[in-house]
Design a protein around this motif. Structure first.
Motif, PDB file in Angstrom:
ATOM      1  N   LEU A 133       0.807  -1.220   0.000  1.00  0.00           N
ATOM      2  CA  LEU A 133       0.000   0.000   0.000  1.00  0.00           C
ATOM      3  C   LEU A 133       0.842   1.273   0.000  1.00  0.00           C
ATOM      4  O   LEU A 133       0.305   2.377   0.081  1.00  0.00           O
ATOM      5  N   ASP A 134       2.166   1.122  -0.103  1.00  0.00           N
ATOM      6  CA  ASP A 134       3.053   2.284  -0.190  1.00  0.00           C
ATOM      7  C   ASP A 134       3.541   2.533  -1.609  1.00  0.00           C
ATOM      8  O   ASP A 134       4.358   3.422  -1.842  1.00  0.00           O
ATOM      9  N   SER A 135       3.065   1.723  -2.556  1.00  0.00           N
ATOM     10  CA  SER A 135       3.478   1.877  -3.955  1.00  0.00           C
ATOM     11  C   SER A 135       2.253   2.132  -4.824  1.00  0.00           C
ATOM     12  O   SER A 135       1.133   1.753  -4.466  1.00  0.00           O
ATOM     13  N   TYR A 136       2.483   2.755  -5.973  1.00  0.00           N
ATOM     14  CA  TYR A 136       1.387   3.135  -6.845  1.00  0.00           C
ATOM     15  C   TYR A 136       0.716   1.943  -7.518  1.00  0.00           C
ATOM     16  O   TYR A 136       1.382   1.028  -7.990  1.00  0.00           O
ATOM     17  N   ILE A 137      -0.617   2.017  -7.600  1.00  0.00           N
ATOM     18  CA  ILE A 137      -1.385   1.155  -8.494  1.00  0.00           C
ATOM     19  C   ILE A 137      -1.191   1.740  -9.892  1.00  0.00           C
ATOM     20  O   ILE A 137      -1.243   2.964 -10.074  1.00  0.00           O
ATOM     21  N   VAL A 138      -0.966   0.887 -10.879  1.00  0.00           N
ATOM     22  CA  VAL A 138      -0.707   1.349 -12.241  1.00  0.00           C
ATOM     23  C   VAL A 138      -1.794   0.815 -13.172  1.00  0.00           C
ATOM     24  O   VAL A 138      -2.182  -0.348 -13.078  1.00  0.00           O
ATOM     25  N   GLU A 139      -2.268   1.682 -14.058  1.00  0.00           N
ATOM     26  CA  GLU A 139      -3.158   1.252 -15.136  1.00  0.00           C
ATOM     27  C   GLU A 139      -2.577   1.768 -16.447  1.00  0.00           C
ATOM     28  O   GLU A 139      -2.173   2.931 -16.544  1.00  0.00           O
ATOM     29  N   THR A 140      -2.510   0.880 -17.452  1.00  0.00           N
ATOM     30  CA  THR A 140      -2.126   1.304 -18.797  1.00  0.00           C
ATOM     31  C   THR A 140      -3.337   1.106 -19.706  1.00  0.00           C
ATOM     32  O   THR A 140      -4.154   0.211 -19.482  1.00  0.00           O
TER      33      THR A 140
END
Length: 148
Positions: free
Chosen positions: A122-129
Motif C-alpha cells: 500500500l506504499d506503492s502506486y497502483i498502475v493502469e495502462t
C-alpha cells in the motif's frame, strides 16, 4: 480472466492530480485529456497512456493523488514545465480487459491475489495502462503492487 505476477519497471512522464478518491473516476480522464494536448512536449514517449494511483489505505483515507501521462522509453533528465518523471521498479499482480469492466477487473484481481497469498504493497502506486483496440474500444491493464 488471466491474472499473473510480474516484476516490471515503469518510466512515466505525467501530470499530478489529486482529490477525493470518490471523484477519481471523473477527474482522471479529464486530466488525461488535458495531458494529451501536451504530449508532443514529451520526448521518447511510447504512445502508451498510463495512470498511477496512490492506494486507498483504509476507509478513513478519503483523499489521494495520482499521475496521468505516457510511458517513456528511457530515463529522462528533463521534463516539460508542470510535468513529473516517475520511475517504479516493483512486483505486481496484473490482468487486462475491457475498460468498461474496470471495477470488476480490479475486484477479480484483488480476489485472485488474495487467493494466491500475495500481500498488497500500500506504499506503492497502483498502475493502469490504456490500450485502444478495434471498433473504438479500449482495454485497461491493471497492475496492483505487492510485496515480494
Amino acid at each position: 480472466m488471466d491474472c499473473k505476477k510480474v516484476k516490471k519497471v515503469f518510466r512515466v512522464v505525467g501530470i499530478k492530480g489529486g482529490g477525493a478518491f470518490a471523484n477519481f473516476g471523473a477527474e482522471v480522464p479529464t486530466l488525461a485529456r488535458h495531458f494529451i494536448t501536451r504530449v508532443d512536449e514529451v520526448k521518447n514517449h511510447s504512445g502508451t497512456e498510463i495512470a498511477l494511483f496512490e492506494p486507498k489505505k483504509d476507509g478513513n483515507h478519503l483523499e489521494g493523488h495520482y499521475y496521468v501521462g505516457f510511458i517513456v522509453n528511457e530515463t529522462l533528465k528533463q521534463v516539460p514545465d508542470g510535468m513529473d518523471y516517475i520511475e517504479t521498479d516493483q512486483s505486481y499482480v496484473t490482468t487486462r480487459g475491457n475498460i468498461l469492466n474496470i471495477d470488476h477487473l480490479h475486484n477479480q484481481l484483488l480476489k485472485w491475489a488474495d487467493d494466491q497469498g500475495y500481500k498488497r504493497d500500500l506504499d506503492s502506486y497502483i498502475v493502469e495502462t490504456y490500450h485502444p483496440v478495434e471498433d473504438g474500444e479500449e482495454e485497461v491493464e491493471i497492475y496492483l503492487p505487492i510485496h515480494h
